[in-house]
Structure formats: C-alpha cells, structure tokens
Design a protein around this motif. Structure first.
Motif, PDB file in Angstrom:
ATOM      1  N   MET A 164     -29.132 -10.437  24.459  1.00 43.81           N
ATOM      2  CA  MET A 164     -28.277 -10.699  25.602  1.00 43.81           C
ATOM      3  C   MET A 164     -28.450  -9.577  26.621  1.00 43.81           C
ATOM      4  SD  MET A 164     -24.642 -12.192  26.237  1.00 43.81           S
ATOM      5  CE  MET A 164     -24.195 -12.364  24.567  1.00 43.81           C
ATOM      6  N   LYS A 165     -28.509  -9.973  27.892  1.00 47.49           N
ATOM      7  CA  LYS A 165     -28.656  -9.015  28.988  1.00 47.49           C
ATOM      8  C   LYS A 165     -27.410  -9.059  29.861  1.00 47.49           C
ATOM      9  CE  LYS A 165     -32.331 -10.890  30.810  1.00 47.49           C
ATOM     10  NZ  LYS A 165     -33.488 -11.144  31.686  1.00 47.49           N
ATOM     11  N   SER A 166     -27.218  -7.984  30.615  1.00 56.41           N
ATOM     12  CA  SER A 166     -26.169  -7.995  31.628  1.00 56.41           C
ATOM     13  C   SER A 166     -26.726  -7.392  32.912  1.00 56.41           C
ATOM     14  CB  SER A 166     -24.933  -7.230  31.155  1.00 56.41           C
ATOM     15  OG  SER A 166     -25.190  -5.857  31.097  1.00 56.41           O
ATOM     16  N   PHE A 167     -26.107  -7.779  34.004  1.00 53.96           N
ATOM     17  CA  PHE A 167     -26.537  -7.349  35.334  1.00 53.96           C
ATOM     18  C   PHE A 167     -25.289  -7.168  36.179  1.00 53.96           C
ATOM     19  CE2 PHE A 167     -27.780  -8.324  39.727  1.00 53.96           C
ATOM     20  CZ  PHE A 167     -28.912  -7.543  39.897  1.00 53.96           C
ATOM     21  N   ARG A 168     -25.260  -6.116  36.988  1.00 55.68           N
ATOM     22  CA  ARG A 168     -24.101  -5.817  37.817  1.00 55.68           C
ATOM     23  C   ARG A 168     -24.545  -5.573  39.256  1.00 55.68           C
ATOM     24  NH1 ARG A 168     -20.827  -1.837  39.963  1.00 55.68           N
ATOM     25  NH2 ARG A 168     -18.615  -1.930  39.408  1.00 55.68           N
ATOM     26  N   LYS A 169     -23.799  -6.148  40.191  1.00 54.45           N
ATOM     27  CA  LYS A 169     -24.078  -5.951  41.607  1.00 54.45           C
ATOM     28  C   LYS A 169     -22.752  -5.991  42.360  1.00 54.45           C
ATOM     29  CE  LYS A 169     -26.875  -7.734  45.412  1.00 54.45           C
ATOM     30  NZ  LYS A 169     -27.956  -8.659  45.783  1.00 54.45           N
TER      31      LYS A 169
END
Length: 138
Positions: A1-6
């Motif tokens: 599982m990956k996560s990304f924040r912006k």
C-alpha cells in the motif's frame, strides 16, 4: 500500500466563495500513480469546507441563500464568539457543509456518480488557506 500527500492553497479575495477543485484532485491522483484506493480531501481551516455536489451556478447561489438564513453573517453582535474576529457565522456554516469528503479511486480515476464534482467552499476569506489531499491505495 502506498500513500501520497499534497496541499492546495487558496486566498479568496471575498468573504465567501466556491471553487471547483475536481481537476486538482485528479491531478494529485495522477501524480501519486495510485490506481485503486481512496482519496481524502479536507479543508485545513475551521471556516472552510470541502463537499461534493453538482457544478451548477444556481445551486451554488442556493447554498449562499440557505446558509445565510441558517447562520447570517450580520449582525455580528448576535454571536458570543465574535470579538477578536467577526467570523462566528463562518464556523457555523462550515459545520453544516462539513470538513471533508472521501472518494474511491478506480483505474486511476475519481469514481464518481453522474454530475459529481468536488468543491472548496470558503466562508471567511481574504487570507491564505489550504486543503489537504491524502491518497491511499495501490
């Protein structure tokens, strides 16, 4: 599982305003390379909201009229919160419209129903504000 924040940044020059942020959210999904998962979009200020609805100007006007009936901006003296700032109505409007929304991601795209779009709604503008986009998935 990956996560990304912006983060998205806004500085609405009026007290209130609605901005369609659907394309910015989709762009963040594209940047994340996540194909299946969820995206959380939330206002990082207590006088702004993120919500999903139709992109129709009459509806946006109706929100303004409806919210102003529920929590009128003036007279400022009607609210105990007002003192340092005159934004009690903005706090109440945010409570009604909500803080965030979550959307499924399928095949790298927002998995929407017909006509659904994502909006940022500012209730106490004229200063810098931000929205968090958090994407989790594969």
């Amino acid at each position: 599982m990956k996560s990304f924040r912006k983060e998205l940044f806004f500085n609405i020059q009026s007290r209130r305003g609605i901005i369609n942020i659907t394309s910015e959210v989709q762009q963040a999904i594209n940047e994340s390379n996540i194909q299946e998962g969820f995206v959380l979009i939330n206002a990082m200020h207590i006088t702004a909201s993120v919500f999903i609805n139709d992109n129709e100007s009459g509806l946006h006007h109706d929100y303004e009229v409806w919210l102003e009936k529920l929590a009128p901006e003036k007279p400022y003296s009607q609210y105990q919160h007002n003192g340092y700032e005159d934004n009690a109505d903005a706090h109440l409007k945010r409570t009604i419209m909500g803080r965030e929304t979550t959307v499924a991601i399928t095949n790298g795209k927002l998995d929407f129903g017909p006509w659904e779009q994502i909006f940022y709604y500012e209730f106490d503008g004229k200063r810098a504000k931000r929205v968090l986009i958090k994407i989790i998935g594969e």
